[in-house]
Design an enzyme around this catalytic site. Sequence first.
Site, mmCIF file in Angstrom:
data_model
loop_
_atom_site.group_PDB
_atom_site.id
_atom_site.type_symbol
_atom_site.label_atom_id
_atom_site.label_comp_id
_atom_site.label_asym_id
_atom_site.label_seq_id
_atom_site.Cartn_x
_atom_site.Cartn_y
_atom_site.Cartn_z
ATOM 1 N N CYS A 120 -8.724 18.302 18.374
ATOM 2 C CA CYS A 120 -7.762 18.415 17.593
ATOM 3 C C CYS A 120 -6.023 18.160 18.494
ATOM 4 C CB CYS A 120 -8.289 18.749 15.490
ATOM 5 S SG CYS A 120 -7.831 20.166 16.061
ATOM 6 N N ARG A 125 -10.610 22.902 21.267
ATOM 7 C CA ARG A 125 -11.978 23.063 20.123
ATOM 8 C C ARG A 125 -12.886 23.502 20.744
ATOM 9 N NH1 ARG A 125 -9.428 23.211 15.186
ATOM 10 N NH2 ARG A 125 -10.648 24.570 14.545
HETATM 11 C C1 EPZ Z 1 -11.789 28.639 12.419
HETATM 12 O O1 EPZ Z 1 -11.509 27.842 12.627
HETATM 13 C C2 EPZ Z 1 -10.319 28.275 11.092
HETATM 14 N N1 EPZ Z 1 -11.573 27.277 10.355
HETATM 15 C C3 EPZ Z 1 -9.408 27.588 11.786
HETATM 16 O O2 EPZ Z 1 -8.440 27.197 10.541
HETATM 17 C C4 EPZ Z 1 -8.596 29.040 12.242
HETATM 18 O O3 EPZ Z 1 -7.246 28.537 12.968
HETATM 19 C C5 EPZ Z 1 -9.337 30.095 13.327
HETATM 20 O O4 EPZ Z 1 -10.698 30.158 12.885
HETATM 21 C C6 EPZ Z 1 -9.108 30.721 13.878
HETATM 22 O O5 EPZ Z 1 -8.623 31.981 12.931
HETATM 23 C C7 EPZ Z 1 -12.391 27.577 9.775
HETATM 24 O O6 EPZ Z 1 -12.709 28.276 8.844
HETATM 25 C C8 EPZ Z 1 -12.818 25.999 9.077
HETATM 26 P P1 EPZ Z 1 -12.448 29.285 16.593
HETATM 27 P P2 EPZ Z 1 -12.040 27.725 14.285
HETATM 28 O O7 EPZ Z 1 -14.037 29.107 16.345
HETATM 29 O O8 EPZ Z 1 -14.361 28.617 13.628
HETATM 30 C C9 EPZ Z 1 -12.334 29.159 21.060
HETATM 31 C C10 EPZ Z 1 -7.266 25.964 9.890
HETATM 32 O O9 EPZ Z 1 -6.064 25.285 9.829
HETATM 33 N N2 EPZ Z 1 -13.853 28.679 20.818
HETATM 34 O O10 EPZ Z 1 -12.320 30.753 15.643
HETATM 35 O O11 EPZ Z 1 -12.879 26.188 14.433
HETATM 36 C C11 EPZ Z 1 -11.449 28.575 20.339
HETATM 37 O O12 EPZ Z 1 -11.144 27.071 21.002
HETATM 38 C C12 EPZ Z 1 -8.076 25.732 10.079
HETATM 39 O O13 EPZ Z 1 -7.422 26.040 8.357
HETATM 40 C C13 EPZ Z 1 -14.794 28.418 21.710
HETATM 41 O O14 EPZ Z 1 -14.292 28.299 23.092
HETATM 42 O O15 EPZ Z 1 -12.083 29.015 15.520
HETATM 43 C C14 EPZ Z 1 -10.273 29.269 20.033
HETATM 44 O O16 EPZ Z 1 -9.352 29.119 20.662
HETATM 45 C C15 EPZ Z 1 -7.637 25.353 12.139
HETATM 46 N N3 EPZ Z 1 -16.132 28.041 21.949
HETATM 47 C C16 EPZ Z 1 -11.153 30.300 19.819
HETATM 48 O O17 EPZ Z 1 -12.515 30.257 19.944
HETATM 49 C C17 EPZ Z 1 -16.810 27.869 20.431
HETATM 50 O O18 EPZ Z 1 -17.786 27.406 20.599
HETATM 51 C C18 EPZ Z 1 -11.396 30.709 17.721
HETATM 52 O O19 EPZ Z 1 -11.994 30.048 17.591
HETATM 53 C C19 EPZ Z 1 -16.115 28.362 19.736
HETATM 54 C C20 EPZ Z 1 -15.008 28.237 19.554
#
Ligand code: EPZ
Length: 429
Positions: A120, A125
């Site tokens: 997004c 992501r």
């Molecule tokens: C959760 O997303 C939240 N969503 C997000 O809220 C929040 O911004 C984010 O955590 C960080 O706090 C929910 O809980 C539903 P991540 P998530 O996996 O779990 C990288 C909102 O606005 N990554 O913690 O999807 C990723 O690119 C949303 O409410 C990989 O590289 O985030 C990022 O840099 C937005 N490979 C970091 O990890 C993967 O397979 C953290 O992402 C997965 C993630």
Amino acid sequence: MKDFFAVSGLGGKKVLSGTIPVYGSKNALAPALAAPFVFREPLSLSNVPLLEDLKRTEELFSDIGVSAKARGRTYTFTVPKSIETSLSEDIAKRIRASILLTGPILARFGSVSFPHPGGCVIGERPIDIFLEGYRAMGAIVRETRRHYYIRAPKGGLRGATFYFRTQSVTGTETFALAALLSHGTTVLKNAAIEPEITELLTFLRASGAEIEGIGTQTLVIRGGGLLKRRAPRYRIIPDRIEAGSFLILAALAGKKVTVRNCEPAHLDSILHFLSHAGVSLAVEKTAVTVTARRDGTAYRSVGIKTHEYPGFPTDLQAPAVVFLTQAEGDTTVFETIFEGRLNYTDELNRMGADIRMMDPHRVLVKGPTRLSGKTLESPDLRAGLAYLIAGIVANGRSVIHNAYHVDRGYERIEERLRAIGVPIERKTK
Ligand code: EPZ
């Protein structure tokens, strides 16, 4: 029909007053919607926020055969003996959090297929960590350009020791759920420790799950099969991002505003940021009150570095940048989690802010600056709310399009804002 918000700016005046309630957390609901798959009987969730993502998940559930019954903010989900395990393209792509369902579905039914959840505006992501984790648990992962097909080994997923190369909130949640239905023990290292995770794991343990290390970055989970529900329902905790967003608005435009039904223990980072900036806060058990300073002096600008919990939440970064455009001084905001989560600042500059992009992760904000109302497009739910706050603070009228984005994270936002005196209307074009 595309809804938009029309806001008449208060021109920096601090006139809002009254109380604004916080609803259940969108990011606690997301993993809670994956929890029914690990229970033998139907699971009820209470204090559910009535958000767009809930509606999309209900559509996805009815597609795959999971039934949902709603009574107000209490939803009961029944998972049958067998379900369709391929998640439909159009719905799954619309909610990133659908990736959370893949772990428990794979563990319980032996297979799952789904489209790439899609990046997004805040960043690409990726889901490489999910695929790496499923492989570590013995699954076979086949991928095409747009789809993933995952199959558990004959005897089901095997417990594994897995290190997160970067902390992942939904990664931690989906593997913890999958581990409960796997054979043997799973150890998750460098796990995320957001309150939404701790609350869910505590509920699962109270339902008989064998989980150690709750609240720490190392979780040890023993596979024990489907859980027997012990508590009648799982209560969704108050949304700490909603609470923080409302506190920022109250600091910028409030005379005296109480944010109620919140959990101050989850708000340390934003409470510290605001009080350091000179905002006067009164913290009670489930409410925080912001009162405008009589002397009317500007707030001090305070640097921000977003960080996994308990650091400053990336989901509050955009509203906090709007706050910094009104504070005295120059400061850097370092967005460490997502590479695309500062792009919305161009539109704030169009309103009159002075925000310089230093690199994809860092901006320099100079304040205070006078903002003037503009027509804006919400790029995502958190920047959308930040634009609402900027429109409220600005001089003149703003129109904020793509209300759908805001509705994904803030239920009936215009009703709650109007109740404390914000001149806002929802319109449909
Ligand atoms: C959760 O997303 C939240 N969503 C997000 O809220 C929040 O911004 C984010 O955590 C960080 O706090 C929910 O809980 C539903 P991540 P998530 O996996 O779990 C990288 C909102 O606005 N990554 O913690 O999807 C990723 O690119 C949303 O409410 C990989 O590289 O985030 C990022 O840099 C937005 N490979 C970091 O990890 C993967 O397979 C953290 O992402 C997965 C993630």
